[in-house]
Design a protein around this motif. Structure first.
Motif, PDB file in Angstrom:
ATOM      1  N   ALA A 126      60.733 -38.953 -69.035  1.00 52.97           N
ATOM      2  CA  ALA A 126      61.669 -38.727 -70.140  1.00 52.97           C
ATOM      3  C   ALA A 126      61.367 -37.416 -70.866  1.00 52.97           C
ATOM      4  O   ALA A 126      62.084 -37.048 -71.794  1.00 52.97           O
TER       5      ALA A 126
ATOM      6  N   PRO B  44      67.420 -43.004 -72.660  1.00 54.80           N
ATOM      7  CA  PRO B  44      68.533 -42.664 -71.767  1.00 54.80           C
ATOM      8  C   PRO B  44      68.503 -41.191 -71.392  1.00 54.80           C
ATOM      9  O   PRO B  44      68.125 -40.344 -72.199  1.00 54.80           O
TER      10      PRO B  44
ATOM     11  N   LYS C 265      70.837 -38.354 -70.858  1.00 52.77           N
ATOM     12  CA  LYS C 265      72.236 -38.096 -71.173  1.00 52.77           C
ATOM     13  C   LYS C 265      72.611 -36.666 -70.839  1.00 52.77           C
ATOM     14  O   LYS C 265      71.826 -35.747 -71.096  1.00 52.77           O
TER      15      LYS C 265
ATOM     16  N   ASP D   8      75.609 -34.344 -71.986  1.00 57.86           N
ATOM     17  CA  ASP D   8      76.746 -34.288 -72.914  1.00 57.86           C
ATOM     18  C   ASP D   8      77.178 -35.694 -73.334  1.00 57.86           C
ATOM     19  O   ASP D   8      78.351 -36.057 -73.249  1.00 57.86           O
TER      20      ASP D   8
ATOM     21  N   ASP E 284      58.683 -25.551 -77.849  1.00 54.99           N
ATOM     22  CA  ASP E 284      59.874 -26.295 -78.273  1.00 54.99           C
ATOM     23  C   ASP E 284      60.918 -26.332 -77.157  1.00 54.99           C
ATOM     24  O   ASP E 284      61.572 -27.339 -76.920  1.00 54.99           O
TER      25      ASP E 284
ATOM     26  N   ASN F  52      64.928 -25.815 -84.089  1.00 48.38           N
ATOM     27  CA  ASN F  52      64.484 -26.126 -82.729  1.00 48.38           C
ATOM     28  C   ASN F  52      65.632 -26.023 -81.738  1.00 48.38           C
ATOM     29  O   ASN F  52      66.794 -26.181 -82.078  1.00 48.38           O
ATOM     30  N   HIS F  53      65.217 -25.730 -80.520  1.00 45.53           N
ATOM     31  CA  HIS F  53      66.173 -25.407 -79.469  1.00 45.53           C
ATOM     32  C   HIS F  53      67.135 -26.570 -79.210  1.00 45.53           C
ATOM     33  O   HIS F  53      68.328 -26.366 -79.004  1.00 45.53           O
ATOM     34  N   ALA F  54      66.603 -27.786 -79.246  1.00 45.85           N
ATOM     35  CA  ALA F  54      67.428 -28.957 -78.936  1.00 45.85           C
ATOM     36  C   ALA F  54      68.567 -29.093 -79.951  1.00 45.85           C
ATOM     37  O   ALA F  54      69.716 -29.347 -79.577  1.00 45.85           O
TER      38      ALA F  54
ATOM     39  N   ARG G 221      76.897 -26.850 -78.132  1.00 41.80           N
ATOM     40  CA  ARG G 221      77.596 -27.481 -77.014  1.00 41.80           C
ATOM     41  C   ARG G 221      78.711 -28.391 -77.539  1.00 41.80           C
ATOM     42  O   ARG G 221      79.794 -28.448 -76.989  1.00 41.80           O
TER      43      ARG G 221
ATOM     44  N   TYR H 253      74.823 -19.443 -73.366  1.00 43.35           N
ATOM     45  CA  TYR H 253      74.136 -20.433 -72.516  1.00 43.35           C
ATOM     46  C   TYR H 253      74.340 -21.835 -73.119  1.00 43.35           C
ATOM     47  O   TYR H 253      74.640 -22.792 -72.405  1.00 43.35           O
TER      48      TYR H 253
ATOM     49  N   PRO I   9      75.611 -27.940 -70.102  1.00 42.53           N
ATOM     50  CA  PRO I   9      75.623 -29.293 -70.669  1.00 42.53           C
ATOM     51  C   PRO I   9      74.307 -29.586 -71.384  1.00 42.53           C
ATOM     52  O   PRO I   9      73.249 -29.114 -70.974  1.00 42.53           O
ATOM     53  N   TRP I  10      74.420 -30.332 -72.442  1.00 43.33           N
ATOM     54  CA  TRP I  10      73.217 -30.733 -73.182  1.00 43.33           C
ATOM     55  C   TRP I  10      72.596 -31.918 -72.444  1.00 43.33           C
ATOM     56  O   TRP I  10      73.174 -32.988 -72.339  1.00 43.33           O
ATOM     57  N   VAL I  11      71.427 -31.661 -71.909  1.00 42.92           N
ATOM     58  CA  VAL I  11      70.725 -32.715 -71.162  1.00 42.92           C
ATOM     59  C   VAL I  11      69.622 -33.259 -72.056  1.00 42.92           C
ATOM     60  O   VAL I  11      68.740 -32.528 -72.488  1.00 42.92           O
ATOM     61  N   ASP I  12      69.707 -34.532 -72.326  1.00 43.49           N
ATOM     62  CA  ASP I  12      68.706 -35.157 -73.191  1.00 43.49           C
ATOM     63  C   ASP I  12      68.007 -36.265 -72.420  1.00 43.49           C
ATOM     64  O   ASP I  12      68.649 -37.191 -71.920  1.00 43.49           O
ATOM     65  N   THR I  13      66.713 -36.121 -72.297  1.00 43.72           N
ATOM     66  CA  THR I  13      65.954 -37.170 -71.627  1.00 43.72           C
ATOM     67  C   THR I  13      65.035 -37.887 -72.604  1.00 43.72           C
ATOM     68  O   THR I  13      64.504 -38.937 -72.291  1.00 43.72           O
ATOM     69  N   ARG I  14      64.829 -37.281 -73.762  1.00 44.23           N
ATOM     70  CA  ARG I  14      63.814 -37.779 -74.686  1.00 44.23           C
ATOM     71  C   ARG I  14      64.180 -39.092 -75.345  1.00 44.23           C
ATOM     72  O   ARG I  14      63.322 -39.847 -75.738  1.00 44.23           O
ATOM     73  N   GLY I  15      65.485 -39.347 -75.491  1.00 45.23           N
ATOM     74  CA  GLY I  15      65.884 -40.479 -76.302  1.00 45.23           C
ATOM     75  C   GLY I  15      65.572 -40.160 -77.746  1.00 45.23           C
ATOM     76  O   GLY I  15      65.278 -39.016 -78.099  1.00 45.23           O
ATOM     77  N   ASP I  16      65.603 -41.166 -78.560  1.00 40.45           N
ATOM     78  CA  ASP I  16      65.254 -40.949 -79.967  1.00 40.45           C
ATOM     79  C   ASP I  16      63.756 -41.038 -80.105  1.00 40.45           C
ATOM     80  O   ASP I  16      63.120 -41.887 -79.499  1.00 40.45           O
ATOM     81  N   ASP I  17      63.214 -40.145 -80.911  1.00 37.03           N
ATOM     82  CA  ASP I  17      61.772 -40.211 -81.152  1.00 37.03           C
ATOM     83  C   ASP I  17      61.472 -41.437 -81.993  1.00 37.03           C
ATOM     84  O   ASP I  17      61.982 -41.594 -83.090  1.00 37.03           O
ATOM     85  N   GLU I  18      60.671 -42.284 -81.391  1.00 35.18           N
ATOM     86  CA  GLU I  18      60.324 -43.506 -82.109  1.00 35.18           C
ATOM     87  C   GLU I  18      59.178 -43.204 -83.062  1.00 35.18           C
ATOM     88  O   GLU I  18      58.214 -42.569 -82.683  1.00 35.18           O
TER      89      GLU I  18
END
Lengths: 489, 457
Positions: free
Chosen positions: A36, A57, A59, A61, A285, B22-24, B31, B293, B298-307
């Motif tokens: 992840a 997950p 995701k 977009d 980052d 931050n970049h994210a 996007r 860019y 596409p914004w790819v998110d693998t982190r999920g929400d930081d718990e």
């Protein structure tokens, strides 16, 4: 994390979801952290404290392609298995029996962890069972494996290597009896390609999971390339800022300038260090390393401007040989020119002379560093200016440090908890670059240091840095290529 | 022109505001905007992006005229315009100074007009080449890191051309005024051996641009012949003095075409160049490519929400000495392979060694507890210290009390299968917390080493 009052959305049946399960402390969270790319996951938590499953997950977009679920470890597997065996009539009702267990015990604090880990599986998630391959196989965890087999869900066993010993073969043979697929995976050290291989294996668990997983792989690969090139842009911007930086102060017409020099020197150095740190944080980052602990020697510029002294070379981690062999610094162009005239026959001589020219250049520029420059008198005041540091060695030091940090961060898995140690290079990576590329880079760096850099040439600089980045990565891999080994697996 | 410059400055401001984000966050934000524009079939442009951010942040678009970075340039433009206006009047008054003695020399007039043209051209060439010989006047050490750095030559050219234009305008007005209120007598004179015919040809060539528009503004050969004069000549020799005044249309058009018009054209060119270079600077801006860019990728998110995972409460392991026991229970087979462990932990060289947990059945666990209860002595439970204590161990301790094991229970976490004492403070704290959670005063956390030390003491 969902809002407390918002209902949890019902999981889509077709969405590939993978519950990462296992005995406590076998590296489940490390595996999830790496896949992840989330370094906030693998904080060791202990059983007995309240633990819930966490969903991660993937995701694109806002469209979810797959979901990883980090679960608490098994706490009472034998009792769960005993309950299941006591409530099942035949093999055909086993999945329903597991679901019934979850329904019956969802509010029972004793089985909180088991319910948390079994619920996603009952709801259709695939099973990723994690074991530690560095300890010998024993039958202590067979109850867990049996429970998982009872769920009837597609399953993959992952042999994670936590310690130095390797008992993977024995584990592989034993796990093969319980799980569809068995894979080895070092969550801390596995290179990015192995992450993708693992995800590909996840896709093999069910035919309808393959397509979304393949799409996810493509996105992840593009993400990695995108990050590498964005890191280059950040390095280029930092070089533009750092190499051309000047510190200024006003002084009156008859004011003595000599006390100003050390002040401006100090301010200049502080600014350089602060800018370099901003670059480090930006690159980290970019790769989503937000809890990284880094250990790096501060960027030190020489006292008294003696850039070619032994002390300076020690600070910057450069040796005389490196200077000569790589045609380093100001002499690079000169050395290459000599080689070009001699049609390459003077390979050694050209480089050596290049090094000598580099020394001469350093000597020449070192004098300039210790001086202030003054602007025209205006309104009874004049402006004193310190910098930029025109010695080309400085540019290579900044660039070398930046590339080393980038390389380590880009190769680092998010499960890693050790301190990132950015140490000086023992050999020089510039030698890996083709001479023409090196000369192009040299010209750009010189233009930056002399503040003649045209902003429209930024893209060209980025392209040159890309070549340097490739040379650096090649140089990093060289020891492994020479020994015929993979860097890490 | 102002828009392109405003856009550049606005973009630069936003870039500087974003530099510490931050970049994210930036990627998600931009996007999202790109997708919204696509959904609404709106063009995806930087001005639209900036407008959207301004709207979200409740900011007003700053007019370039008010931008503090342009204040200096604006002031310089006013100063140059004022100076140009004054100099234009003074210059023309000086040029047309006529005390009735001698004619105003058209040749000198043409030469000065030519000089004006050259100066105007030189200003533009400087800007086109990016040459800044006047840079020291603006402060040689001014930083190169602001968004306007690459635009300085053309901004300077614009300032200079504004001054030049005002010079030309007020010069023209002064000329007209002088023509109206005075009787100006023009003539021509030169040291060179020039015939009236040759001079006429030269003048006619200069007048070519307006020859068809205003024929009266092209001096005739007769006028040229009649208006030649020499400084030593006492008598002007002009039969008809009114004739000398008829040069003025030529002088007017000469000024208009060779001073005013070039300045107008070059000022417009400078404005166009400024616009073009602003666009170019925008595209070369370090924030431009990353923004596109973020738009395109596409914004790819693998982190999920930081718990927000709370770290366990700190605990200091209080190791107790081992009680005198002759019964050892190996939890999940921990330390069973060590031949010396039993003797090291127990007062009996051959203690009763039992196995529970792990792969044993629950019934086997119950039998082990029954055996332990029979002895009535303290019981040592050996466990793998590197593995966290599980609910099964907690149940086992609970069941022990239920089945009559009332004596001390000593929990000994090992560092390895060989029976080494656990020394890792973090792991020991984890076991201490486990012991604390059981709320059993007869349950102790022990270590073999602590016991040996106790014996020595």
């Amino acid at each position: 994390m969902h809002e407390p009052d918002s209902p949890t959305p019902a999981p889509s049946v077709d969405l590939p979801r993978f519950a990462v399960v296992g005995h406590p402390n076998k590296g489940k969270s490390s595996v999830v952290a790496t896949i992840a790319q989330n370094d906030s996951i693998a904080i060791a938590m202990e059983p007995g404290t309240t633990r819930d499953s966490h969903r991660y997950p993937m995701k694109v977009d806002e469209v979810t392609l797959y979901e990883l679920i980090d679960t608490p470890g098994f706490q009472r597997p034998r009792k769960v298995l005993a309950w299941l065996q006591g409530h099942s009539l035949s093999a055909s009702d086993r999945p329903e029996t597991v679901a019934a267990f979850v329904t019956q015990h969802r509010d029972d604090p004793r089985y909180h962890d088991e319910c948390e880990l079994l619920r996603p599986i009952v709801e259709g998630a695939g099973i990723i069972y994690v074991v530690d391959g560095s300890v010998p196989y024993n039958r202590e965890h067979e109850a867990e494996m049996n429970i998982l087999r009872w769920t009837g869900r597609p399953s993959l066993a992952l042999i994670n290597q936590i310690g130095p010993d390797d008992h993977s073969a024995a584990w592989e043979a034993a796990l093969g009896q319980y799980f569809q697929i068995v894979r080895r995976f070092d969550a801390v050290r596995a290179p990015f390609e192995k992450h993708l291989d693992l995800l590909r294996s996840f896709g093999q668990l069910a035919p309808h999971w393959r397509e979304p997983l393949d799409a996810a792989l493509e996105y992840l690969q593009a993400l990695k390339f995108g990050r590498d090139s964005q890191a280059l842009e950040r390095i280029a911007d930092a070089l533009i800022d750092m190499l051309g930086h000047q510190e200024t102060a006003r002084l009156s017409e008859f004011e003595d300038a000599s006390p100003l020099l050390p002040k401006l020197q100090q301010r200049w150095q502080n600014w350089q260090r602060e800018r370099e740190q901003r670059l480090r944080v930006a690159v980290e980052d970019l790769y989503q390393h937000r809890r990284l602990q880094r250990q790096e020697e501060a960027l030190v510029t020489p006292e008294g401007g003696d850039l070619f002294s032994e002390r300076t070379r020690q600070l910057w981690g450069i040796s005389k040989t490196q200077l000569a062999a790589a045609g380093f610094g100001a002499g690079a162009v000169g050395g290459a020119g000599i080689d070009a005239v001699a049609l390459g026959h003077s390979l050694g001589a050209g480089a050596l002379i290049g090094g000598l020219l580099g020394a001469a250049g350093s000597y020449y520029y070192s004098d300039k560093l210790t001086k202030l420059k003054f602007g025209p008198l205006s309104g009874g005041f004049r402006e004193a200016v310190y910098g930029p540091l025109r010695d080309p060695q400085f540019a290579y030091v900044v660039l070398g440090r930046a590339l080393l940090h980038w390389y380590q961060v880009s190769q680092r898995n998010h499960a890693g908890r050790d301190v990132l140690v950015v140490t000086g290079a023992q050999d020089h990576w510039l030698a890996q670059m083709e001479r023409s590329h090196r000369n192009g880079l040299q010209k750009s760096l010189q233009a930056l240091a002399s503040r003649r850099f045209d902003p429209s040439k930024r893209q060209r600089l980025i392209e040159q840095l890309e070549l340097a980045q490739q040379a650096f990565a090649q140089w990093q891999l060289r020891p492994f290529q020479e020994s015929g080994e993979a860097p890490s697996d | 022109m102002a828009n392109a410059l405003t856009l550049l400055l606005d973009f630069d401001d936003q870039y500087r505001r974003d530099v510490d984000q931050n970049h994210a966050f930036l990627h998600r934000r931009d996007r999202r905007f790109a997708q919204q524009q696509q959904e609404q079939r709106q063009p995806l442009t930087v001005p639209a992006w900036l407008a959207s951010l301004h709207a979200l942040n409740g900011q007003r678009q700053v007019d370039s005229g008010r931008d503090p970075r342009l204040r200096g340039w604006r002031q310089a433009r006013w100063v140059f315009a004022g100076l140009g206006a004054v100099l234009g009047v003074v210059f023309m008054l000086g040029l047309l100074y006529y005390d009735g003695g001698q004619q105003i020399n058209v040749t000198l007039l043409v030469a000065l007009v030519g000089l004006q043209g050259l100066l105007a051209l030189f200003t533009s060439v400087q800007a086109w080449l990016g040459w800044q010989p006047w840079r020291t006047l603006l402060g040689r050490w001014r930083g190169n890191d602001d968004a306007l750095a690459s635009l300085r030559p053309v901004l300077s050219a614009r300032v200079a051309h504004t001054g030049g234009l005002m010079f030309a305008l007020t010069g023209l007005l002064t000329l007209l005024l002088q023509v109206a209120v005075q009787d100006l007598a023009f003539g021509w004179s030169t040291t060179l051996q020039a015939s009236a015919v040759g001079y006429h040809q030269w003048i006619s060539a200069l007048a070519l641009p307006w020859q068809s528009l205003w024929p009266d503004a092209v001096p005739s050969l007769a006028l040229v012949e009649a208006s030649q004069f020499y400084r030593l000549q006492q008598d002007s020799g002009v039969a008809n003095p009114a004739l000398l005044g008829t040069w003025w249309p030529f002088v007017l058009m000469l000024w208009l075409v060779y001073v005013l018009l070039p300045r107008c054209v070059l000022l417009m060119l400078a404005a166009l160049q400024l616009r073009w270079q602003s666009h170019r600077a925008l595209r070369a801006h370090p924030g431009w490519q990353p923004l596109h860019y973020r738009f395109d990728t596409p914004w790819v998110d693998t982190r999920g929400d930081d718990e927000g995972q709370a770290a366990p409460a700190p605990a200091h392991a209080a190791l107790s000495p081992l009680p005198a026991s002759t019964t050892l229970i190996h939890w999940a087979g921990a330390g069973l392979q060590s031949a010396s462990l039993g003797a090291a932990l127990s007062v009996d060289p051959a203690p009763l060694q039992l196995r529970a947990g792990g792969n044993s059945s629950l019934d086997e666990d119950a039998r082990v507890l029954a055996q332990a209860a029979e002895s009535g002595q303290p019981v040592i439970v050996v466990a793998r210290g590197w593995e966290p204590p599980t609910g099964e161990l907690s149940d086992f301790i609970f069941d022990a009390r239920e089945q009559g094991v009332t004596a001390l229970l000593a929990l000994v976490p090992l560092a390895d299968e060989g029976g080494e004492a656990l020394a890792d403070a973090g792991l020991l704290a984890q076991w201490q917390r486990f012991v604390d959670r059981q709320r059993d005063s007869q349950l102790l956390l022990c270590a073999p080493v602590a016991a040996e030390k106790e014996q020595q003491a």
